[in-house]
Design a protein around this motif. Structure first.
Motif, PDB file in Angstrom:
ATOM      1  N   ILE A 257       7.023   4.777  20.294  1.00 22.17           N
ATOM      2  CA  ILE A 257       7.366   5.194  21.660  1.00 22.17           C
ATOM      3  C   ILE A 257       6.305   6.136  22.211  1.00 22.17           C
ATOM      4  O   ILE A 257       5.879   6.009  23.367  1.00 22.17           O
ATOM      5  CB  ILE A 257       8.749   5.891  21.674  1.00 22.17           C
ATOM      6  CG1 ILE A 257       9.838   4.899  21.252  1.00 22.17           C
ATOM      7  CG2 ILE A 257       9.059   6.464  23.049  1.00 22.17           C
ATOM      8  CD1 ILE A 257      11.200   5.540  21.070  1.00 22.17           C
ATOM      9  N   ARG A 258       5.863   7.071  21.391  1.00 24.75           N
ATOM     10  CA  ARG A 258       4.861   8.060  21.827  1.00 24.75           C
ATOM     11  C   ARG A 258       3.545   7.391  22.178  1.00 24.75           C
ATOM     12  O   ARG A 258       2.906   7.718  23.182  1.00 24.75           O
ATOM     13  CB  ARG A 258       4.663   9.084  20.710  1.00 24.75           C
ATOM     14  CG  ARG A 258       3.694  10.202  21.003  1.00 24.75           C
ATOM     15  CD  ARG A 258       4.295  11.213  21.943  1.00 24.75           C
ATOM     16  NE  ARG A 258       3.741  12.546  21.803  1.00 24.75           N
ATOM     17  CZ  ARG A 258       2.515  12.932  22.174  1.00 24.75           C
ATOM     18  NH1 ARG A 258       1.698  12.066  22.724  1.00 24.75           N
ATOM     19  NH2 ARG A 258       2.122  14.178  22.003  1.00 24.75           N
ATOM     20  N   SER A 260       2.985   4.154  22.981  1.00 20.01           N
ATOM     21  CA  SER A 260       3.062   3.171  24.064  1.00 20.01           C
ATOM     22  C   SER A 260       3.301   3.813  25.424  1.00 20.01           C
ATOM     23  O   SER A 260       2.823   3.323  26.451  1.00 20.01           O
ATOM     24  CB  SER A 260       4.172   2.153  23.774  1.00 20.01           C
ATOM     25  OG  SER A 260       5.415   2.816  23.596  1.00 20.01           O
ATOM     26  N   ASN A 261       4.054   4.932  25.458  1.00 18.75           N
ATOM     27  CA  ASN A 261       4.397   5.563  26.736  1.00 18.75           C
ATOM     28  C   ASN A 261       3.615   6.843  27.017  1.00 18.75           C
ATOM     29  O   ASN A 261       3.618   7.333  28.144  1.00 18.75           O
ATOM     30  CB  ASN A 261       5.898   5.885  26.777  1.00 18.75           C
ATOM     31  CG  ASN A 261       6.747   4.634  26.652  1.00 18.75           C
ATOM     32  OD1 ASN A 261       6.481   3.635  27.302  1.00 18.75           O
ATOM     33  ND2 ASN A 261       7.769   4.683  25.810  1.00 18.75           N
ATOM     34  N   ASN A 262       2.981   7.411  25.967  1.00 16.97           N
ATOM     35  CA  ASN A 262       2.181   8.631  26.117  1.00 16.97           C
ATOM     36  C   ASN A 262       2.978   9.744  26.796  1.00 16.97           C
ATOM     37  O   ASN A 262       2.537  10.372  27.754  1.00 16.97           O
ATOM     38  CB  ASN A 262       0.901   8.344  26.911  1.00 16.97           C
ATOM     39  CG  ASN A 262      -0.112   9.476  26.757  1.00 16.97           C
ATOM     40  OD1 ASN A 262      -0.102  10.194  25.752  1.00 16.97           O
ATOM     41  ND2 ASN A 262      -0.968   9.642  27.750  1.00 16.97           N
ATOM     42  N   ILE A 263       4.184  10.000  26.294  1.00 23.05           N
ATOM     43  CA  ILE A 263       5.027  11.055  26.853  1.00 23.05           C
ATOM     44  C   ILE A 263       4.962  12.293  25.954  1.00 23.05           C
ATOM     45  O   ILE A 263       4.722  12.174  24.756  1.00 23.05           O
ATOM     46  CB  ILE A 263       6.493  10.587  27.000  1.00 23.05           C
ATOM     47  CG1 ILE A 263       7.068  10.173  25.636  1.00 23.05           C
ATOM     48  CG2 ILE A 263       6.598   9.459  27.993  1.00 23.05           C
ATOM     49  CD1 ILE A 263       8.527   9.778  25.692  1.00 23.05           C
TER      50      ILE A 263
END
Length: 389
Positions: A257-258, A260-263
């Protein structure tokens, strides 16, 4: 038959008295030495946690692993006492499956982590200590030899391992992202420490004032995956104590998740663990406090603060971080009016300054930082030009 003169008898008697008193003096010194050694052994022996409230006498030792957090800790305003026994069988507590862990992404964060570990060692916490850092710091190219910040970080890493018994854990950037960018490292890496049952991480920068309650949390609290204290707030930086139950599957999911979304980590953890239970009851506020809460408290008891506070996080919306040398005139403006409160508030910043120098060999940085000074200079020039017009 040998006749002794009075002088000879006197010499024999005096010699006997000297020998007897010398022996008694030696014996008393030996006894005092043994007591001193036993006392030293007691003081330096690693401590083991027990429940703060003694359970009623029963024929078997109760299983503490399935009790609720409220029953385990009660009111944290009382002192959490650490003793040398865990159960009636006097078995030593096994700390090897628990750990404190700090992730540093940038060179400026290494000293903060080292201060935590120095505090834990000074307070004789028996919990293993882990320092997670970018792998490319130790696998860099020859061009990195002239990087002063990198050399300083390596020096501090060596000191952490040698002096504070810290286990160094190199980690990779999440996913396939660039390892030279500090923002590509995530707290998700803590979930990869599957050899540990529970891991506790601190917000940075801060000071550990009393390790006993934190050791007890690690020993007795078993979250399903993660727990925060206080509740995670996405409006500010990640400012919660983070208790993690490492899991390889959760680590892979968070990394995906981190990457792919760079949040940021705050949104990553709050979204992924939106229903995570709190680490402690809401009313138990004495375990953790911030510099801003210390500065703005309406009622203050200095004795209670020093007795009950386990961790101080240097977050204050009106005051720069403790690593900056702020002009004393600005400090006076924000200093609490209550004498005890103002004294302790200044003392916490002075303590951090002392730790930074003695632990890391670093002075405080100038305030404002160079980039802010340049911005202020440009704004001042623009204002002057507008005035001339």
């Amino acid at each position: 038959m040998v006749l002794l003169t009075s002088s000879q008898v006197s010499v024999v008697l005096s010699s006997g008295i000297v020998v007897i008193f010398t022996f008694l003096l030696f014996l008393s010194g030996y006894i005092l030495q043994q007591k001193s050694i036993q006392s030293l052994h007691t003081q330096i022996r690693p401590q083991d946690p027990i429940q703060r409230h003694k359970p009623p006498l029963v024929e078997h030792t109760p299983d503490i692993r399935h009790q609720t957090p409220k029953r385990r800790f009660g009111n944290l305003q009382d002192r959490i006492i650490i003793q040398a026994q865990l159960s009636a069988k006097e078995e030593a507590f096994d700390w090897s499956r628990l750990a404190y862990a700090q992730l540093v992404r940038d060179h400026s964060e290494v000293c903060n982590a080292l201060i935590f570990f120095a505090d834990l060692k000074r307070l004789r916490s028996p919990v293993p200590r882990l320092l997670l850092f970018p792998r490319n710091w130790v696998e860099g190219s020859d061009a990195d030899v002239l990087n002063t910040a990198l050399e300083t970080s390596k020096r501090l890493l060596r000191k952490a391992s040698r002096r504070y018994r810290v286990i160094l854990v190199p980690v990779d950037a999440v996913g396939e992202q660039d390892g030279s960018d500090p923002s590509h490292y995530s707290l998700a890496s803590i979930f990869s420490l599957a050899q540990y049952d529970r891991v506790l991480s601190f917000p940075s920068p801060g000071l550990v004032l009393n390790s006993a309650p934190l050791d007890s949390i690690l020993a007795f609290s078993e979250p399903s995956s993660v727990a925060f204290y206080p509740a995670l707030n996405t409006s500010v930086a990640l400012s919660s104590l983070l208790l993690v139950k490492p899991s390889t599957s959760i680590f892979k999911a968070l990394s995906h998740i981190r990457a792919s979304n760079n949040i940021p980590d705050t949104h990553l953890l709050s979204n992924f663990f939106h229903s995570a239970p709190p680490l402690l009851e809401v009313g138990e506020k004495k375990l953790y406090t911030t510099a801003e809460q210390l500065r703005t408290a309406k009622t203050f008891n200095g004795t209670a603060f020093l007795t009950d506070t386990a961790f101080l996080y240097f977050h204050d919306s009106e005051v720069p971080g403790p690593e900056f040398e702020v002009p004393y005139s600005d400090t006076v403006k924000r200093r609490p009016k209550d004498d005890d409160q103002g004294f302790l508030w200044e003392k916490m910043y002075a303590t951090y300054k002392d730790r930074r120098y003695n632990v890391c060999g670093m002075d405080l940085e100038t305030w404002p930082p160079p980039y802010k000074q340049e911005k202020q200079h440009i704004e001042k020039k623009v204002t002057v030009k507008k005035t001339d017009l």
